[in-house]
Design a protein around this motif. Structure first.
Motif, PDB file in Angstrom:
ATOM      1  N   ALA A   1       0.850  -1.190   0.000  1.00  0.00           N
ATOM      2  CA  ALA A   1       0.000   0.000   0.000  1.00  0.00           C
ATOM      3  C   ALA A   1       0.880   1.232   0.000  1.00  0.00           C
ATOM      4  O   ALA A   1       1.983   1.218   0.565  1.00  0.00           O
ATOM      5  CB  ALA A   1      -0.917   0.015   1.225  1.00  0.00           C
ATOM      6  N   PRO A   2       0.420   2.310  -0.648  1.00  0.00           N
ATOM      7  CA  PRO A   2       1.218   3.539  -0.642  1.00  0.00           C
ATOM      8  C   PRO A   2       1.215   4.208   0.719  1.00  0.00           C
ATOM      9  O   PRO A   2       0.284   4.033   1.515  1.00  0.00           O
ATOM     10  CB  PRO A   2       0.512   4.413  -1.681  1.00  0.00           C
ATOM     11  N   SER A   3       2.267   4.926   0.997  1.00  0.00           N
ATOM     12  CA  SER A   3       2.316   5.793   2.164  1.00  0.00           C
ATOM     13  C   SER A   3       2.640   7.196   1.662  1.00  0.00           C
ATOM     14  O   SER A   3       3.383   7.349   0.691  1.00  0.00           O
ATOM     15  CB  SER A   3       3.379   5.327   3.160  1.00  0.00           C
ATOM     16  N   PHE A   4       2.032   8.177   2.280  1.00  0.00           N
ATOM     17  CA  PHE A   4       2.152   9.543   1.794  1.00  0.00           C
ATOM     18  C   PHE A   4       2.854  10.411   2.836  1.00  0.00           C
ATOM     19  O   PHE A   4       2.652  10.242   4.039  1.00  0.00           O
ATOM     20  CB  PHE A   4       0.772  10.117   1.483  1.00  0.00           C
ATOM     21  N   GLY A   5       3.681  11.304   2.370  1.00  0.00           N
ATOM     22  CA  GLY A   5       4.372  12.230   3.261  1.00  0.00           C
ATOM     23  C   GLY A   5       5.662  12.705   2.627  1.00  0.00           C
ATOM     24  O   GLY A   5       6.250  12.009   1.803  1.00  0.00           O
TER      25      GLY A   5
END
Length: 254
Positions: free
Chosen positions: A98-102
Motif C-alpha cells: 500500500a502507498p504511504s504519503f508524506g
C-alpha cells in the motif's frame, strides 16, 4: 476460454499459485487470470469478508487464507495450510502492499515502520517462507511500481520500498539460480483500484495523469494480470531478474 476476445491458455494446470493482497484490485485480477489458466490459487488477505466474496467469484479453484504478511505466524500458517492441501507452491505473486504519503519534513517513525513492514519485510518473508515448498523451475513475481523509478513528491518512502523490491528481484534471481527459480518484478503504472479509494483518491484525480500517458488512458487490472502471468509462465523462461514496466509508456516521457 476467452477474455476480452483473446484465447486464454491453460499454462498453469496442476500448478499452485499464491497471491498476496489477493482479495481485491490487482491481486484479485491476477488470481482470476491464474484460475482461468488452470491453477489452484491461494488468495491471501487480511479481511475475511473480502476474501469470501473473492472466492465466491473465482470458484472452487480458489482457496482463501486470512493472513497479514507483516505477521510471520500468519505466513507460517498460510504455508502450513498449503503444504497440507497441495504439497508445493509453483508460483508466488508478492502483491500485498500500500502507498504511504508524506514528504521528508513530515515523516514519522510509525509511518516509515509501517510502510517498511508491509512493502518490504512482508515481501521478503512471503518469499522466504515459500521456498521450502517450491520445486525447481518455480517462479516468483514481486509487484513493484513505476514509483520505484520516479521522484514523485509525497511518495518518497513508498517509492524507496518499491525500488528495493526491484533490487531484491535481481539479487534473489542470482541467489536462487541453482534451483532454477526465476524472480522478476513488475512495475504497473496507474490502474484505478480500490487502493486508490482507500487512500481517498477519486477516479477523476487518478485520470488527471492521462495526458502524461502515451497510451491515452489508465491501465486495466486484466492487463497487469496478463503481464504477471507471462512472467510466471514458461513463455518467460529466459526472463530472470528483470523489472517489467507496464504503464502505457508513461515513464518513457515523464
Amino acid at each position: 476460454m476467452s477474455e476480452a476476445g483473446l484465447v486464454v491458455m491453460k499454462r498453469f494446470e496442476e500448478r499452485t499459485v499464491v497471491v498476496t493482497g489477493g482479495s481485491t484490485g490487482l491481486g484479485l485480477g491476477t488470481a482470476e487470470r491464474f484460475v482461468a489458466e488452470g491453477a489452484t490459487v491461494y488468495l491471501v488477505g487480511r479481511r475475511q469478508a473480502e476474501l469470501d466474496v473473492a472466492v465466491a467469484r473465482l470458484g472452487p479453484s480458489a482457496v482463501a487464507v486470512r493472513a497479514d504478511v507483516t505477521v510471520n505466524d500468519d505466513l507460517d500458517r498460510l504455508y502450513a495450510t498449503l503444504a497440507e492441501r497441495d504439497g508445493q507452491v509453483d508460483v508466488v505473486v508478492a502483491n500485498a502492499g500500500a502507498p504511504s504519503f508524506g514528504t521528508i519534513d513530515s515523516y514519522t517513525g510509525e509511518e516509515l515502520d509501517a510502510s517498511y513492514a508491509l512493502n518490504l519485510r512482508g515481501v521478503a518473508f512471503t518469499v522466504q517462507k515459500a521456498l521450502p515448498l517450491m520445486p525447481e523451475g518455480g517462479s516468483i513475481v514481486l509487484v513493484s511500481s513505476i514509483e520505484g523509478e520516479r521522484g514523485s513528491p509525497g511518495l518518497g518512502a513508498y517509492a524507496a520500498m518499491k525500488a528495493a523490491q526491484q533490487s531484491m528481484a535481481r539479487t534473489w534471481a542470482n541467489e536462487l539460480r541453482e534451483r532454477r527459480i526465476r524472480v522478476n518484478a513488475i512495475s504497473p503504472g496507474v490502474v484505478y483500484t480500490p487502493a486508490f479509494e482507500d487512500a481517498g483518491v477519486s477516479r477523476e484525480q487518478a485520470e488527471s495523469v492521462i495526458p502524461l500517458i502515451p497510451a491515452g488512458r489508465l491501465g486495466l487490472e486484466s492487463e497487469i494480470a496478463a503481464s504477471i502471468a507471462f512472467l510466471a509462465s514458461e513463455d518467460a523462461s529466459f526472463v530472470n531478474g528483470a523489472n517489467l514496466v507496464v504503464d502505457g509508456g508513461q515513464t518513457e516521457i515523464v
